[in-house]
Design a protein around this motif. Sequence first.
Motif, PDB file in Angstrom:
ATOM      1  N   ASP A 167      13.783  -0.740 -12.121  1.00 55.83           N
ATOM      2  CA  ASP A 167      14.276  -1.645 -13.157  1.00 55.83           C
ATOM      3  C   ASP A 167      15.747  -1.983 -12.934  1.00 55.83           C
ATOM      4  O   ASP A 167      16.165  -3.137 -13.112  1.00 55.83           O
ATOM      5  N   LEU A 168      16.535  -0.984 -12.556  1.00 55.75           N
ATOM      6  CA  LEU A 168      17.959  -1.239 -12.346  1.00 55.75           C
ATOM      7  C   LEU A 168      18.176  -2.157 -11.145  1.00 55.75           C
ATOM      8  O   LEU A 168      19.052  -3.039 -11.178  1.00 55.75           O
ATOM      9  N   LEU A 169      17.376  -1.986 -10.101  1.00 56.12           N
ATOM     10  CA  LEU A 169      17.537  -2.828  -8.914  1.00 56.12           C
ATOM     11  C   LEU A 169      17.211  -4.284  -9.196  1.00 56.12           C
ATOM     12  O   LEU A 169      17.671  -5.175  -8.484  1.00 56.12           O
ATOM     13  N   GLU A 170      16.416  -4.539 -10.224  1.00 55.19           N
ATOM     14  CA  GLU A 170      16.117  -5.919 -10.602  1.00 55.19           C
ATOM     15  C   GLU A 170      17.299  -6.577 -11.301  1.00 55.19           C
ATOM     16  O   GLU A 170      17.352  -7.796 -11.414  1.00 55.19           O
ATOM     17  N   GLN A 171      18.247  -5.764 -11.789  1.00 57.75           N
ATOM     18  CA  GLN A 171      19.374  -6.290 -12.553  1.00 57.75           C
ATOM     19  C   GLN A 171      20.617  -6.514 -11.696  1.00 57.75           C
ATOM     20  O   GLN A 171      21.547  -7.190 -12.130  1.00 57.75           O
ATOM     21  N   ILE A 172      20.661  -5.917 -10.511  1.00 56.61           N
ATOM     22  CA  ILE A 172      21.861  -6.018  -9.690  1.00 56.61           C
ATOM     23  C   ILE A 172      21.584  -6.828  -8.430  1.00 56.61           C
ATOM     24  O   ILE A 172      20.437  -7.155  -8.141  1.00 56.61           O
ATOM     25  N   LEU A 220       5.143   9.672 -12.401  1.00 62.54           N
ATOM     26  CA  LEU A 220       6.110   9.505 -11.303  1.00 62.54           C
ATOM     27  C   LEU A 220       6.030   8.102 -10.711  1.00 62.54           C
ATOM     28  O   LEU A 220       7.057   7.471 -10.445  1.00 62.54           O
ATOM     29  N   VAL A 221       4.819   7.610 -10.511  1.00 61.06           N
ATOM     30  CA  VAL A 221       4.624   6.264  -9.963  1.00 61.06           C
ATOM     31  C   VAL A 221       5.251   5.226 -10.882  1.00 61.06           C
ATOM     32  O   VAL A 221       5.907   4.278 -10.433  1.00 61.06           O
ATOM     33  N   GLN A 222       5.080   5.423 -12.175  1.00 63.51           N
ATOM     34  CA  GLN A 222       5.637   4.501 -13.162  1.00 63.51           C
ATOM     35  C   GLN A 222       7.159   4.497 -13.106  1.00 63.51           C
ATOM     36  O   GLN A 222       7.791   3.437 -13.195  1.00 63.51           O
ATOM     37  N   GLU A 223       7.760   5.664 -12.912  1.00 62.48           N
ATOM     38  CA  GLU A 223       9.215   5.784 -12.929  1.00 62.48           C
ATOM     39  C   GLU A 223       9.863   5.380 -11.603  1.00 62.48           C
ATOM     40  O   GLU A 223      10.950   4.814 -11.590  1.00 62.48           O
ATOM     41  N   GLN A 224       9.175   5.694 -10.476  1.00 63.37           N
ATOM     42  CA  GLN A 224       9.830   5.572  -9.184  1.00 63.37           C
ATOM     43  C   GLN A 224       9.318   4.425  -8.309  1.00 63.37           C
ATOM     44  O   GLN A 224      10.087   3.892  -7.496  1.00 63.37           O
ATOM     45  N   TYR A 225       8.047   4.067  -8.435  1.00 61.66           N
ATOM     46  CA  TYR A 225       7.458   3.157  -7.447  1.00 61.66           C
ATOM     47  C   TYR A 225       7.054   1.796  -8.000  1.00 61.66           C
ATOM     48  O   TYR A 225       6.910   0.839  -7.257  1.00 61.66           O
ATOM     49  N   ASN A 226       6.788   1.737  -9.292  1.00 62.52           N
ATOM     50  CA  ASN A 226       6.415   0.456  -9.913  1.00 62.52           C
ATOM     51  C   ASN A 226       5.190  -0.163  -9.245  1.00 62.52           C
ATOM     52  O   ASN A 226       5.190  -1.328  -8.842  1.00 62.52           O
ATOM     53  N   ALA A 251     -12.681  -3.710 -12.310  1.00 58.19           N
ATOM     54  CA  ALA A 251     -11.486  -2.997 -12.762  1.00 58.19           C
ATOM     55  C   ALA A 251     -10.272  -3.351 -11.900  1.00 58.19           C
ATOM     56  O   ALA A 251      -9.169  -3.575 -12.420  1.00 58.19           O
ATOM     57  N   ILE A 252     -10.463  -3.424 -10.588  1.00 58.01           N
ATOM     58  CA  ILE A 252      -9.351  -3.734  -9.685  1.00 58.01           C
ATOM     59  C   ILE A 252      -8.828  -5.148  -9.924  1.00 58.01           C
ATOM     60  O   ILE A 252      -7.617  -5.368 -10.041  1.00 58.01           O
ATOM     61  N   GLU A 253      -9.725  -6.103 -10.004  1.00 54.39           N
ATOM     62  CA  GLU A 253      -9.296  -7.491 -10.170  1.00 54.39           C
ATOM     63  C   GLU A 253      -8.625  -7.725 -11.518  1.00 54.39           C
ATOM     64  O   GLU A 253      -7.609  -8.424 -11.614  1.00 54.39           O
ATOM     65  N   ILE A 254      -9.166  -7.140 -12.571  1.00 54.55           N
ATOM     66  CA  ILE A 254      -8.568  -7.296 -13.900  1.00 54.55           C
ATOM     67  C   ILE A 254      -7.226  -6.561 -13.965  1.00 54.55           C
ATOM     68  O   ILE A 254      -6.257  -7.064 -14.543  1.00 54.55           O
ATOM     69  N   ALA A 255      -7.167  -5.380 -13.359  1.00 52.09           N
ATOM     70  CA  ALA A 255      -5.921  -4.612 -13.352  1.00 52.09           C
ATOM     71  C   ALA A 255      -4.807  -5.392 -12.673  1.00 52.09           C
ATOM     72  O   ALA A 255      -3.679  -5.467 -13.175  1.00 52.09           O
ATOM     73  N   LEU A 256      -5.105  -5.991 -11.527  1.00 59.39           N
ATOM     74  CA  LEU A 256      -4.091  -6.755 -10.803  1.00 59.39           C
ATOM     75  C   LEU A 256      -3.661  -7.998 -11.573  1.00 59.39           C
ATOM     76  O   LEU A 256      -2.486  -8.357 -11.606  1.00 59.39           O
ATOM     77  N   SER A 257      -4.634  -8.642 -12.201  1.00 60.36           N
ATOM     78  CA  SER A 257      -4.313  -9.822 -12.993  1.00 60.36           C
ATOM     79  C   SER A 257      -3.395  -9.458 -14.159  1.00 60.36           C
ATOM     80  O   SER A 257      -2.385 -10.129 -14.410  1.00 60.36           O
ATOM     81  N   ASN A 258      -3.718  -8.368 -14.868  1.00 64.40           N
ATOM     82  CA  ASN A 258      -2.896  -7.940 -15.996  1.00 64.40           C
ATOM     83  C   ASN A 258      -1.501  -7.518 -15.534  1.00 64.40           C
ATOM     84  O   ASN A 258      -0.497  -7.798 -16.194  1.00 64.40           O
ATOM     85  N   TYR A 259      -1.462  -6.840 -14.393  1.00 62.85           N
ATOM     86  CA  TYR A 259      -0.176  -6.375 -13.877  1.00 62.85           C
ATOM     87  C   TYR A 259       0.721  -7.555 -13.511  1.00 62.85           C
ATOM     88  O   TYR A 259       1.910  -7.579 -13.845  1.00 62.85           O
TER      89      TYR A 259
END
Length: 245
Positions: free
Chosen positions: A188-193, A70-76, A115-123
């Motif tokens: 994703d759609l909001l990034e396009q409009i 859900l987080v992946q689909e709705q919150y990014n 883990a937190i620092e690497i995760a944020l960097s990768n993101y």
Amino acid sequence: MSKLRIGIVEDEMIIADTIILMLEDLQYEVLWHAAKYGEAVNFLDNEQPDLLLLDIQLSGKLDGIDLARLVQEQYNIPYIFITANADAATIERAKMVRPMAYLTKPVTKGLLFSAIEIALSNYNQSKPLPPSANSTPSPIRDAIFVKEAQGYRKVYYANILYLQSDGNYVHLKLNDGKQVLVRSTLPDLLEQIDPTIFVRIHRSYAVNTRQVERLLTDEVVVAGHSLPLGKTYKELLHAALGISG
């Protein structure tokens, strides 16, 4: 520099308290702690963190992997799994939702920090770069082209009342009572409009600010349609509408 704000979803209070103490020692801000899927969704609707720590095993029908989807689909929002389960089946399920990291319990402060620092960097590195001046031409400013079976349909922004998320699809609700289905997540759609026209008001809704008729405490009225307004998005909507205070 502001502290990184973290949300925790963990149903074992002793473990949750331990993680919270570690995070505070590491100078992170713990925004909220939820024990169940539904509780976490309510928190996300009201105040979104910069990062989520998700336990996979939660009490109830839906677990941390369901929440991650859900987080992946709705919150990014980037998330890290923290779990006692390291069996092959659990790891395979976890891989499907692409967490930024996967930690097994018991977690140490050093491993948590790494883990937190690497995760944020990768993101941050995974986000698409803005186009350069010499790259592709700018898209048209007053419409979006939506893929159909035989090609693409042009939908003018002025004809869209609001956007409603439905998993990996978004319904474009039009002012003629019809709707257009787009295969995309809402973020994703909001990034396009055009972001000066369309503003998110809830995890499942975004509105055409030029179509807003009334703004209530927890509700937005668009062409007679009452839509929910999440606390997280209220300030952004006020700014877009030129409302101060």
